[in-house]
Design a protein around this motif. Structure first.
Motif, PDB file in Angstrom:
ATOM      1  N   ARG A 153     -11.042  29.395 -35.106  1.00 23.09           N
ATOM      2  CA  ARG A 153      -9.523  30.097 -34.547  1.00 23.09           C
ATOM      3  C   ARG A 153     -10.049  30.333 -32.961  1.00 23.09           C
ATOM      4  NH1 ARG A 153      -6.104  35.123 -37.246  1.00 23.09           N
ATOM      5  NH2 ARG A 153      -4.615  35.453 -35.388  1.00 23.09           N
ATOM      6  N   ARG A 154      -9.075  29.849 -32.018  1.00 25.04           N
ATOM      7  CA  ARG A 154      -9.442  30.251 -30.796  1.00 25.04           C
ATOM      8  C   ARG A 154      -8.423  31.467 -30.277  1.00 25.04           C
ATOM      9  NH1 ARG A 154     -11.663  26.144 -27.869  1.00 25.04           N
ATOM     10  NH2 ARG A 154     -11.889  24.216 -28.750  1.00 25.04           N
TER      11      ARG A 154
ATOM     12  N   GLY B 150     -10.607  36.453 -37.747  1.00 23.83           N
ATOM     13  CA  GLY B 150     -10.498  34.924 -38.495  1.00 23.83           C
ATOM     14  C   GLY B 150     -11.465  34.187 -38.699  1.00 23.83           C
ATOM     15  N   SER B 151     -11.209  32.601 -39.000  1.00 26.72           N
ATOM     16  CA  SER B 151     -12.431  31.906 -38.854  1.00 26.72           C
ATOM     17  C   SER B 151     -13.180  31.582 -37.613  1.00 26.72           C
ATOM     18  CB  SER B 151     -11.939  30.536 -39.720  1.00 26.72           C
ATOM     19  OG  SER B 151     -11.159  29.579 -38.751  1.00 26.72           O
TER      20      SER B 151
END
Length: 461
Positions: free
Chosen positions: A286-287, A282-283
């Motif tokens: 995003r953790r 994802g981005s």
């Protein structure tokens, strides 16, 4: 909207920055939980393929055009040393059993191409592994002999010290390699096995031994060389006895720290930098779901461990730098499942800002050129900044000249930019249908700047 290439000249640089603000304004970003960011951010590539291409000079030129300094390549220990050298000859690169020709060719080409080689050495030969390797374990990963690795690294660092004779050019020396990376993704049993033994972590301690032996060997040949511990993979398994140890847990164990970051063993690690591979799902914001995993916005977890290790005296002689030796996204096109062009352009700039803000001083993109999708897109990487035919992706500009609008308050925007070159750097904003100067900076190549500008009239286009 794609950012244009930056041509030479002050006006072109200013215009590119202004357009970058317009592109990246769409999503305001929360600041990373960062430690002290480094004063500079060095960019380069990991790409073991381009040095072997018939048109490699053109690919080296493309890498340089994106502001790359280093190019990281892999050297397989077992390929250079398929048979065991006598112990008293193992540190001598002239021992006739070593097979250096393929490595020599790559190092010569990279140096001639104007890039700085980083040599990553992994893959133990059979003779340098303990007996009893299970059939399911990768052939080059089983309990590598740290002392043998150290002798090999001394031979390698001696050969590429800048003074060793080039066998193909009488009277000349082979180019120097001044940066060496020890092992690759040691928290995966694909590269270092077993990860666990008798219910306890095994790989972190063996990796510590490899790093210390490799570092000593390199220093014996080149006292001023830089030694980097191999890049950790971003994700681990939850269960004890799995194939992967989460990177934060692995680093703590390697550096003799408990979960509470207290000293847990007597050993000390000597290394100049620790590397990580924070591939994201994802981005860039995003953790990771697991507390001990570390993707792009989690890099500060590793910074915290390194500082704790320095306080505890388990690493030295100074706090290691934090490097990212692999990171990227696949792009669409060509990969149908990759990240679309406009989004990838934003994400590329954002990830550089996030990594730098959390302590990364070197970031290497994987790769320069897309891989061929054989047998499939899902099993290969379309993460280059260039398509296979040499066409430049729009995201390459965000890598070369990243700019991120990181926040806004009191009528102002906070802007982060990494100039690709020296000289005046003008940031412009769109007002009343015209680009107008918001501020002018003294730009220095590779040294990020954070400034605030008025946001009245600025729009995303």
């Amino acid at each position: 909207m794609a950012m244009p290439e930056v041509a030479r000249g002050r006006r072109a640089a200013a215009l590119a920055v202004a357009l970058a603000i317009a592109v990246l304004l769409g999503a305001m970003l929360a600041a990373p939980r960062a430690g002290a960011a480094p004063s500079s951010l060095r960019l380069g590539f990991t790409d073991g393929a381009i040095a072997g291409l018939p048109d490699r000079d053109a690919w080296f030129a493309r890498a340089r055009a994106e502001g790359a300094g280093p190019l990281r390549i892999g050297v397989t220990w077992s390929a250079v040393s398929p048979v065991a050298p006598p112990t008293d000859r193992a540190a001598d690169p002239s021992w006739p059993g070593y097979r250096w020709s393929a490595v020599d060719d790559q190092i010569r080409a990279i140096a001639a191409g104007g890039l700085t080689p980083i040599v990553n050495v992994t893959g133990a030969p059979t003779w340098a592994q303990e007996p009893g390797r299970p059939a399911a374990v990768a052939a080059q990963a089983w309990k590598p002999d740290a002392a043998a690795y150290g002798r090999f690294m001394q031979a390698l660092a001696t050969r590429y010290s800048g003074s060793h004779p080039d066998p193909l050019a009488p009277g000349r020396a082979l180019p120097r390699v001044a940066e060496f990376q020890l092992w690759n993704e040691p928290n995966l049993d694909l590269y270092l096995a077993p990860q666990w033994q008798d219910g306890k972590p095994f790989a972190p301690g063996r990796f510590r031994a490899l790093v210390n032996a490799g570092s000593a060997g390199i220093r014996a040949a080149q006292p001023t060389a830089r030694v980097i511990a191999g890049g950790l993979a971003p994700y681990g398994d939850f269960e004890v006895g799995g194939h992967r140890i989460a990177p934060v847990r692995f680093l703590r164990s390697m550096l003799c720290l408990s979960a509470r970051l207290r000293r847990s063993c007597r050993s000390t690690t000597t290394v100049d930098a620790i590397a990580h591979h924070p591939y994201a799902i994802g981005s860039p914001s995003r953790r990771a779901g697991n507390a001990d995993d570390a993707t792009i916005p989690d890099l500060g977890k590793l910074t915290r461990v390194l500082r704790a290790a320095r306080r505890a005296g388990t690493v030295g002689p100074r706090t290691p730098a934090l490097w990212v030796t692999e990171v990227s996204y696949d792009s669409a096109p060509p990969d149908p499942q990759g990240v679309p062009t406009a989004r990838l352009t934003r994400w590329t700039a954002e990830l550089l800002w996030r990594l730098w803000a959390q302590g990364a001083s070197t970031v290497l993109w994987y790769q320069v050129r897309d891989q061929e999708p054989r047998p499939s897109f899902s099993s290969t990487y379309q993460s280059g900044l260039y398509l296979r035919d040499g066409r430049r992706k729009p995201s390459a500009q965000a890598f070369r000249f990243p700019l991120v609008v990181t926040g806004r308050s009191s009528g102002r925007l906070t802007v982060w930019v990494r100039p690709p070159g020296d000289g005046p750097l003008r940031i412009e904003v769109r007002r009343a249908g015209r680009w107008r100067t918001a501020t002018t900076l003294a730009g220095r190549a590779g040294r990020p700047r954070t400034v605030r500008v008025r946001r009245s009239g600025v729009r995303a286009v």
